[in-house]
Design an enzyme around this catalytic site. Structure first.
Site, PDB file in Angstrom:
ATOM      1  N   ASP A  53       0.778  -1.298   0.319  1.00  0.00           N
ATOM      2  CA  ASP A  53      -0.204   0.175  -0.403  1.00  0.00           C
ATOM      3  C   ASP A  53       0.930   1.497   0.532  1.00  0.00           C
ATOM      4  O   ASP A  53       1.705   1.235  -0.602  1.00  0.00           O
ATOM      5  CB  ASP A  53      -0.830   0.068   1.054  1.00  0.00           C
ATOM      6  N   HIS A  79       2.293   1.902  -3.624  1.00  0.00           N
ATOM      7  CA  HIS A  79       1.087   3.102  -3.599  1.00  0.00           C
ATOM      8  C   HIS A  79       1.925   4.317  -3.772  1.00  0.00           C
ATOM      9  O   HIS A  79       0.897   5.035  -3.913  1.00  0.00           O
ATOM     10  CB  HIS A  79      -0.095   3.040  -3.197  1.00  0.00           C
TER      11      HIS A  79
END
Length: 512
Positions: A320, A343
């Site tokens: 993430d 991310h």
């Protein structure tokens, strides 16, 4: 007189003869070599005693000195063996050091050492500038635990040189906990060393349902952001029962002042790896965060309601956001960080469930990103209020990043979200020297109709495409106002110069 001289001479001659014979005898003994043994009972007896003593103590010198056979810490051993004071568990030489081995920890990776860690902390808590020692060469199985104040003495060091592993048995987590290792309400806490926090998160990731990919309603049709694949791990979740739906953060700090985390590795967390909530004066450097790129919701570092945070010289790879900055954060400085996979570095999501969010004075500079979904991103939910102000992204090197620059004020983590007019106001966002390669779209600015993004500036943005399995898209802008200080590659012509004609005056609810 003559007789006397004669006797004297005779005595001298006899003495010389005796000395000569004695010397010759010793010389012979020396020349006999190793095949000749002289019988010396006293020497043999002494030698036997030395050998017996060696067998008794051989290889066990580290146990001597009142330890009762207990292994002493391989970290910073005193010059002489320590003497433990009954009931205190620390040595005379280092009265402010509390080794978890002295409190009953086994460090074999199988025995539950949670109580030993609790006992070591309880003793260290009473001593200012004390140190809890987790020695190298051991693997400690530790369940959910809170190292808590507020009545602890200040400036405690948690010296982590060994490995701490999380339990994979579902019973250890009850119905679900939000954190595994937690430090709360402390004044001066440093977690440092060369050790490892191993979350063994694969049993949680494989139990989690895959989330549907979400695309902004103003986005062009693009492929799913992620192809989430299960991560294979030698731990079999089926043998340990299904894990709870609530996944814990590996290491969390709450309500603390003057916090530092240095040198350690945090890997394979069930969810977020390192979190700071309601903390002031935080320094994170020279740490490593590592989990697979397809491990769900495994943020590297998560900040919330925290001020004065410095994150630098750190390697972050996860499933993430490498760094996630949430509401209540101000004076955040992130620099010299390697990010990927993951991310990217994100502010948000902010304003969920019509809440107010405030973020200000954020600098992200000198960052390298490779093979990440996003580069630098700001994301807010529809219906929120508050503001994001004074954000600087500078000298960001991206390589094979899908979306290097993103503002998304229509963020939604479900298949659909209700359209709402209000939004968190964004202003004073600068992008400087964002360079490298992208695989889907170089720039995506999707700002709210009611509160357009203002004072968005771009300088030396140079992004080149890499054609892979997806179709490439042009820069996209919606309700984005600002200025281009230099030409960009590709040309970002959709940013509107100046300010919106009907810029809404912020209400009290929007003001932070």
């Amino acid at each position: 007189m003559g007789v006397f001289v004669g006797l004297k001479s005779l005595a001298l001659v006899l003495l010389l003869v005796f000395l000569a014979l004695s010397t010759n005898f010793d010389s012979c003994n020396a020349r006999r070599g190793k095949h000749w043994r002289q019988k010396r009972p006293s020497t043999t007896t002494t030698s036997s005693l030395i050998k017996k003593k060696s067998k008794t103590n051989g290889g066990n010198n580290h146990h001597s000195g009142g330890g009762g056979g207990k292994k002493s810490s391989p970290v910073m051993p005193p010059a002489s063996p320590p003497t433990h004071q009954p009931g205190k568990g620390y040595s005379d030489a280092y009265p402010s050091m509390f080794n978890v081995l002295d409190f009953g920890a086994k460090g074999d990776g199988v025995t539950d050492d949670t109580k030993a860690f609790q006992a070591a902390w309880a003793s260290a808590c009473k001593v200012e500038a004390s140190t809890v020692v987790v020695p190298s060469g051991y693997v400690f199985l530790v369940g959910p635990i809170s190292f808590s104040g507020p009545y602890c003495q200040p400036n405690i060091v948690f010296q982590l040189d060994g490995t701490i592993v999380a339990p994979t048995n579902a019973k250890a987590w009850g119905s679900g906990l939000l954190q595994w290792l937690e430090f709360t309400k402390l004044r001066g806490i440093a977690v440092r060393g060369q050790g490892v926090i191993e979350g063994r998160g694969a049993v949680w990731w494989t139990d989690s349902p895959n989330n549907s990919p979400v695309v902004s309603p103003y986005d062009d049709p693009v492929p799913p952001f992620d192809d989430v694949l299960p991560y294979n791990d030698p731990v079999d979740a089926a043998l340990n029962g299904k894990m709870p739906g609530i996944k814990p953060t590996a290491l969390r700090f709450y309500g603390s002042y003057n916090v530092s985390v240095t040198g350690i590795t945090i890997q394979n967390s069930p969810q977020c790896h390192l979190k700071f909530d309601n903390c002031v004066a935080v320094d994170v450097h020279n740490i490593t965060v590592s989990s697979p790129g397809d491990s769900l919701n495994t943020d590297g570092i998560h900040l919330q309601n925290s001020k004065g945070v410095n994150i630098h010289n750190t390697n972050l790879s996860c499933g993430d956001d490498c760094v996630s900055i949430q509401t209540g954060c101000t004076d955040i400085n992130i620099h010299n960080v390697n990010c990927g996979p993951g991310h990217g570095i994100s502010i948000g999501g902010l304003g969920r469930d019509n809440t107010k969010a405030c973020v200000s004075n954020v600098t992200v500079r000198d960052i390298t990103m490779h093979n990440t979904m996003n580069g630098v991103r700001i994301k807010t939910w529809q219906g929120g209020s508050g503001s994001v102000q004074g954000v600087r992204f500078s000298n960001i090197q991206v390589s094979e990043v899908e979306f290097p620059i993103v503002i998304d004020q229509f963020y939604c983590d479900k298949s659909s979200c209700r359209n709402q007019s209000s939004a968190v106001a964004l202003s004073g966002i600068s992008y400087e020297k964002i360079k490298g390669t992208y695989t889907v779209k170089p720039v995506h600015f999707a700002c709210a109709d009611a509160t357009p993004c203002t004072e968005v500036t771009l300088t030396e943005v140079e992004l080149q495409p890499i054609q892979e399995k997806y179709h490439l898209y042009e820069p996209f802008c919606w309700q984005t106002f600002g200025e281009l200080y230099t030409p960009t590659t590709p040309p970002i012509e959709c940013v509107q110069l100046g300010k919106p004609a009907s810029n809404r005056i912020l209400s009290d609810g929007d003001t932070c």
